[in-house]
Design a protein around this motif. Structure first.
Motif, PDB file in Angstrom:
ATOM      1  N   ARG A 193       1.349  -1.147  -0.402  1.00 41.17           N
ATOM      2  CA  ARG A 193       0.144  -0.070  -0.287  1.00 41.17           C
ATOM      3  C   ARG A 193       0.884   1.235   0.200  1.00 41.17           C
ATOM      4  N   GLN A 194       1.634   1.223   0.505  1.00 43.05           N
ATOM      5  CA  GLN A 194       2.698   2.400   1.264  1.00 43.05           C
ATOM      6  C   GLN A 194       3.114   2.788  -0.455  1.00 43.05           C
ATOM      7  N   ALA A 195       3.669   1.511  -1.374  1.00 44.11           N
ATOM      8  CA  ALA A 195       4.104   1.341  -2.629  1.00 44.11           C
ATOM      9  C   ALA A 195       3.066   2.156  -3.719  1.00 44.11           C
ATOM     10  N   ALA A 196       2.169   1.641  -3.633  1.00 41.42           N
ATOM     11  CA  ALA A 196       0.842   2.211  -4.457  1.00 41.42           C
ATOM     12  C   ALA A 196       0.461   3.691  -4.532  1.00 41.42           C
ATOM     13  N   ASP A 197       0.826   4.072  -2.668  1.00 43.74           N
ATOM     14  CA  ASP A 197       0.616   5.293  -2.570  1.00 43.74           C
ATOM     15  C   ASP A 197       1.719   6.592  -3.704  1.00 43.74           C
ATOM     16  N   VAL A 198       2.948   5.977  -3.413  1.00 37.03           N
ATOM     17  CA  VAL A 198       4.520   6.388  -3.829  1.00 37.03           C
ATOM     18  C   VAL A 198       3.950   6.606  -5.477  1.00 37.03           C
ATOM     19  N   VAL A 199       3.214   5.381  -6.540  1.00 37.69           N
ATOM     20  CA  VAL A 199       2.997   5.907  -7.617  1.00 37.69           C
ATOM     21  C   VAL A 199       2.475   6.522  -7.372  1.00 37.69           C
ATOM     22  N   GLU A 200       0.923   6.301  -7.119  1.00 35.85           N
ATOM     23  CA  GLU A 200       0.466   7.572  -7.477  1.00 35.85           C
ATOM     24  C   GLU A 200       0.480   8.921  -7.341  1.00 35.85           C
ATOM     25  N   GLY A 201       1.206   8.812  -5.941  1.00 29.87           N
ATOM     26  CA  GLY A 201       2.009  10.724  -5.926  1.00 29.87           C
ATOM     27  C   GLY A 201       2.489  10.641  -7.118  1.00 29.87           C
ATOM     28  N   VAL A 202       3.409  10.143  -7.959  1.00 32.14           N
ATOM     29  CA  VAL A 202       4.322   9.680  -9.645  1.00 32.14           C
ATOM     30  C   VAL A 202       3.552  10.149 -10.461  1.00 32.14           C
ATOM     31  N   GLY A 203       2.027   9.776 -10.225  1.00 29.32           N
ATOM     32  CA  GLY A 203       1.258   9.742 -10.722  1.00 29.32           C
ATOM     33  C   GLY A 203       0.547  11.446 -11.475  1.00 29.32           C
ATOM     34  N   ARG A 204       0.326  11.472 -10.109  1.00 32.96           N
ATOM     35  CA  ARG A 204      -0.668  12.978  -9.590  1.00 32.96           C
ATOM     36  C   ARG A 204       0.494  14.492 -10.889  1.00 32.96           C
ATOM     37  N   ARG A 205       2.151  13.832 -10.147  1.00 33.79           N
ATOM     38  CA  ARG A 205       2.972  14.900 -10.716  1.00 33.79           C
ATOM     39  C   ARG A 205       3.034  15.223 -12.245  1.00 33.79           C
ATOM     40  N   HIS A 206       2.896  13.936 -12.684  1.00 32.52           N
ATOM     41  CA  HIS A 206       3.486  13.508 -14.378  1.00 32.52           C
ATOM     42  C   HIS A 206       3.071  13.066 -15.156  1.00 32.52           C
ATOM     43  N   ALA A 207       1.669  12.460 -14.977  1.00 32.53           N
ATOM     44  CA  ALA A 207       0.662  11.455 -15.644  1.00 32.53           C
ATOM     45  C   ALA A 207      -1.027  12.487 -15.983  1.00 32.53           C
ATOM     46  N   VAL A 208      -1.129  12.547 -16.802  1.00 30.93           N
ATOM     47  CA  VAL A 208      -2.646  13.069 -17.188  1.00 30.93           C
ATOM     48  C   VAL A 208      -3.863  11.955 -16.852  1.00 30.93           C
ATOM     49  N   GLU A 209      -4.117  11.163 -17.421  1.00 31.53           N
ATOM     50  CA  GLU A 209      -5.115  10.488 -16.569  1.00 31.53           C
ATOM     51  C   GLU A 209      -4.439   8.671 -16.242  1.00 31.53           C
TER      52      GLU A 209
END
Length: 271
Positions: free
Chosen positions: A178-194
């Motif tokens: 879950r911690q890793a998933a939170d990190v990935v989602e944070g990266v997505g918010r910064r660099h992805a659009v969908e």
């Protein structure tokens, strides 16, 4: 009945030298790949082949899809064509085995949805898809040692203690995931659009003994790809029993339709 039908791989923006690229490609059933222009103008084209009707009629196709060797060959050819075209222009990949009776029927579909296709291609221009999977592997995480309590335990108590330790390891690993998933989602918010959420892979789809707990796709601008990939690859740093796998860049398979119409999709501007 015609012995050939029109197999469509993708809708694409027409581009310089695209026709030259297409003439060098063979696709499903080793058939030459062609461009089918729209009925109104040549701004959008269908990437297509003529394939044997006997393999793609409804009843025959149901049986064919149970033949894993045939299915793998079709999937590889389908995706190879899309990836090749994606190096030259923006594409909307279509589902495997999208087939029409002839070019006219296929062209009618393109004409009827031209506004939708045009809008989506504009959205996807200069973007690519990255896949992110998170796996848990409890067997690779060390168990916490319990303090020794007096004499040796009976077999029954030793078994119960072992089970508690195993459960504790599993709980810790899932928390780490879950911690890793939170990190990935944070990266997505910064660099992805969908972001598109897919079902986790199980059974024959899982090619590893580890358990797949996250199976997402992200739509990332070309200019943000390196930052996105590097951030995702660091998501499991220091977390035992967790593995993050990032793949890409790919043509935007998961984003061919707008988020509201894409299965398991989360709308932008953040994943």
């Amino acid at each position: 009945m015609n012995d050939l039908v029109t197999y469509v791989y993708a809708v694409a923006r027409n581009a310089d030298r695209l026709e030259e690229l297409i003439t060098a490609l063979n696709g499903v059933a080793d058939a030459p790949v062609r461009l089918v222009p729209g009925s109104h103008d040549n701004t959008l084209v269908l990437v297509a082949s003529h394939v044997p009707a006997q393999d793609f009629q409804e009843d025959a196709l149901k049986q064919r899809l149970e033949d894993l060797d045939w299915l793998e060959a079709v999937a590889r050819a389908h995706h190879a064509v899309i990836e090749a075209v994606a190096t030259h222009t923006t594409v909307l990949p279509l589902r495997l085995a999208t087939v029409y009776l002839d070019d006219t029927r296929a062209r009618d579909v393109l004409g009827g949805e031209q506004a939708v296709f045009t809008d989506r291609l504009e959205r996807l221009a200069e973007h690519v898809e990255w896949g992110v999977k998170i796996y848990v592997e409890p067997s690779t995480a060390p168990a916490a040692a319990e303090p020794r309590r007096g004499a040796d335990l009976s077999p029954g108590r030793a078994y119960l203690r072992s089970r508690r330790q195993q459960q504790s390891v599993r709980d810790n690993v899932y928390q780490a995931a879950r911690q890793a998933a939170d990190v990935v989602e944070g990266v997505g918010r910064r660099h992805a659009v969908e972001r598109a959420r897919h079902r986790v892979q199980q059974g024959v789809l899982a090619d590893t003994a580890a358990e797949n707990v996250v199976n997402d796709a992200y739509l990332v601008p070309l200019a943000q790809c390196e930052e996105f990939r590097a951030g995702v690859e660091r998501a499991a740093d220091g977390l035992q029993g967790v593995r993050v796998e990032v793949t890409g860049p790919w043509a935007p398979y998961s984003f061919a339709m707008p988020p509201a119409e894409t299965d398991d999709a989360s709308p932008g501007p953040r994943p």
